[in-house]
Every structure is written in C-alpha cells, then in structure tokens.
Design a protein around this motif. Sequence first.
Motif: not given
Length: 243
Positions: A52-53, A128-132, A157-163
Amino acid sequence: MNTGKDAIYSQPQQVGSFRFDQNVAEVFPDMIQRSVPGYNTIVDAIGQLCGTYATDNSVIYDLGSALGAASLAASKYIQAKNCEIKAIDNSEAMVKRCQLHVQAFKSATPIQVICDDLQNVDISNASCVIMNFTLQFIPPEERDDIIAKIYAGLNPGGILILSEKLKHDSQQGNELLIDLHHEFKRRNGYSELEISQKRSALEDVMLTDTFEQHQTRITTAGFSDVVRWFTCFNFASMVAIKS
C-alpha cells in the motif's frame, strides 16, 4: 528450504546470552512459529502495508531481517515501479540463509541482502521501514536515535512498521501476559526446561518497552500517528506514519 526443529534448550546446560548464531539460524522458522503468537499474520500484513505505502523509485528497508520473511512478504505485494528492498542483519549466519531464501523466491522486486549493524546503515529515500522484532535487541540508550534516523530517512507519507514484545506497565499485568505466553509455548511443544532456559538466555539481551514508551519515542521523532494494529498477549505490531 529444509529447516530443523528447535531443540536448542531441550537439555540442561550452562545458559549463556542468546545469540543469532548458526544454531539459531538452522531452526529459526520453527522457533519463531512456536514462540511468537500471530507471527504469520504479522508478516503477511507487513507485506500488505508495504504494498500500500511503497512508492515508485523508493527503497524499502528491512532492519533486522533475519531469514527475510518480511522482505519476501513485501516483495510479494509491492506494485510500485523501480523499488528496491534492502534486507539488513548483523548475523552472518542469518544473512547467509536469507540470501538462499531470496534466491529461491525469485522476487519481482529486487532484494539486496546486507550483513551490517543497522546503526551503520544510511536510510534515505525510504517509503517503508520494517523493524520486525528488532528494536527490542538494541541497547535502550540507542533506540531514540535509531527511530529519529528512520524518520529523517523516510519520504513524506512513508511508514515505519514496528513489531515488538511489550512490557506491561504494572507488575501484575506483566506477569499475566508472561503466563499466557508461556502457556502458548507449552501448547506448541516446549518443555518447562526449554521455556526456563530460553528466558534466562534472553534476560539481558531482549529488554522490552511498554507501548507508551514506544509511542512517546515515535511521536517525539516526528511521526504524526501511531496505529497499533496487532496485539496478542505481550506481542504487538504498530505502524508509524510520517506526514
């Protein structure tokens, strides 16, 4: 790819600090499935979010990529043109296996696998930046700077995905969540010895924050919104959006 069953802590031993070494790399898929509730849901949703992003001509960073599950999920969903995924991990054993997974998958979106500490990585032109489940293994005093660096490197408009595995802010609530998680592991075949020894191994390596601590850190860095989209026991995943 053939992977083994996690039996690393199945025998009594002198427990040292947990490390993402060759032994862990060989059994990591089994370990993560039996230890993290909702892991498949999290990884697939990471792919959807990146789909999506992600924007044309941008970079997707997977920081602490392990065997590349999140990178591969992202590559499956991304439709934006001329994107690149950078999968970064500081464990040589993990990186070698990640490269094999990437080669076998033949992703339409190119994935560059890099062995390095994420603190050394220059983040720029990111959608997008992922930190899973990565930040929890970083020294607490370095976490604010890492999130600030990610914010600076994200495009608007970018996202950080943090788990992250979370700590509850009361002792009673924290113990309740730990008990639920340990029962989850029992039902997935781990013995009391394995649960106890793994907990000892992680004690000084994985230092967890509360959701409120994450939220404060993220908003202080400049993100306009933090959406916690997944929670099961003491595990959560959130999306931080840069306006």
